[in-house]
Design an enzyme around this catalytic site. Structure first.
Site, PDB file in Angstrom:
ATOM      1  N   ASP A 141       0.881  -1.225   0.033  1.00 20.25           N
ATOM      2  CA  ASP A 141       0.019  -0.001   0.146  1.00 20.25           C
ATOM      3  C   ASP A 141       0.878   1.263  -0.006  1.00 20.25           C
ATOM      4  OD1 ASP A 141      -2.613   1.299   2.109  1.00 20.25           O
ATOM      5  OD2 ASP A 141      -2.145   1.413  -0.009  1.00 20.25           O
ATOM      6  N   LYS A 144       3.037   3.588  -5.725  1.00 20.66           N
ATOM      7  CA  LYS A 144       2.327   2.424  -6.799  1.00 20.66           C
ATOM      8  C   LYS A 144       3.348   2.168  -7.683  1.00 20.66           C
ATOM      9  CE  LYS A 144      -0.904   3.537  -4.050  1.00 20.66           C
ATOM     10  NZ  LYS A 144      -0.985   2.505  -2.614  1.00 20.66           N
ATOM     11  N   ASP A 169      -3.048  -2.868  -2.403  1.00 21.55           N
ATOM     12  CA  ASP A 169      -4.253  -2.129  -2.516  1.00 21.55           C
ATOM     13  C   ASP A 169      -4.149  -1.314  -3.782  1.00 21.55           C
ATOM     14  OD1 ASP A 169      -5.172   0.901  -0.601  1.00 21.55           O
ATOM     15  OD2 ASP A 169      -6.639  -0.692  -1.665  1.00 21.55           O
TER      16      ASP A 169
END
Ligand SMILES: O=C(NCCCCc1cc2ccncc2s1)c1cc(-c2ccc(F)cc2)cc(O)c1O
Ligand SMILES: [Mg+2]
Length: 214
Positions: A141, A144, A169
């Site tokens: 998480d 990215k 996520d």
């Protein structure tokens, strides 16, 4: 000087939850983020999916990449069996300072080790610094564009074993296209997508669960 959003989130936790009660901490953060200020916690909807994956796995050794204010740290740690350990990495010192207080307020500091620094620097040091051989569960998480390189780094460092579960996520929003392509096409992973929504919104997002096959 003006307070930061994480500081206001911590105040809301201390005002609207009970010390030592992780569920009340989770509810206080979700209420604050839904009715006061949006924040990038995994949230209640994706959080329930996270809960079910953790409960089914009963992991002993957990790595979380990206602590932020500690919301998912609390969600995971509250479900861990006695003796289980969660190492969570946070790059931003201000976020880490708030997360430590949220985790302590929830009464979960004995299960959690919060480390400040970059994933790329710390993953290669997990064995010698924390005595970790392999992880049972990894929650991704953080940045990215670090999901894929850090997954390859964990493979190369021998931190994944047959059956290790990666849960990522934001695979739709903000999105991690290179990571998805990799785990969905690699013969080393069995991957599946849990469709959900971006925390506290109607936008699509989801979690990708990938089991390392060794
Ligand atoms: O960036 C996100 N999360 C990472 C924060 C980066 C913190 C880091 C931790 C760490 C630890 C170790 N090494 C390096 C790093 S870097 C994030 C963003 C959104 C979002 C979605 C729609 C929007 F319009 C605006 C934001 C939603 C989410 O659920 C997120 O998780
Ligand atoms: Mg996220």
């Amino acid at each position: 000087t003006k307070s930061t959003r994480p500081q206001r989130l911590l105040k809301a936790v201390q005002k609207h939850s009970t010390r030592g009660d992780p569920q009340s901490v989770i509810s206080a953060i979700d209420h604050f983020c839904r009715h006061r200020e949006w924040a990038m916690n995994v949230g209640d909807e994706k959080g329930s999916i996270l809960d079910s994956v953790v409960s089914e796995l009963n992991p002993e050794k957990v790595l979380e990449l990206g602590t932020y204010c500690g919301y998912s740290t609390v969600r995971i740690a509250r479900l861990l069996p006695p003796g289980a350990r969660l190492i969570t990495l946070e790059f931003n010192a201000d976020y880490a300072a708030i997360a430590r207080q949220v985790i302590a307020w929830a009464g979960l500091e004995d299960k959690v080790q919060l480390v400040e620094g970059a994933s790329g620097d710390w993953i290669p040091r997990m064995k010698e610094h924390f005595g970790i051989e392999t992880f049972d569960f990894v929650f991704l998480d953080h940045w990215k564009d670090r999901y894929l390189p850090d997954t390859k780094l964990m493979e190369d460092c021998g931190l994944l074993r047959k059956g290790t579960v990666l849960l990522a996520d934001n695979v739709i929003c903000p999105g991690v296209p290179d990571y998805l392509e990799y785990v969905r096409n690699s013969l080393s992973y069995k991957s599946c997508y849990f469709k959900s929504h971006l925390e506290y919104t109607k936008a699509e997002d989801g979690l990708e669960k990938s089991v390392f096959l060794g």
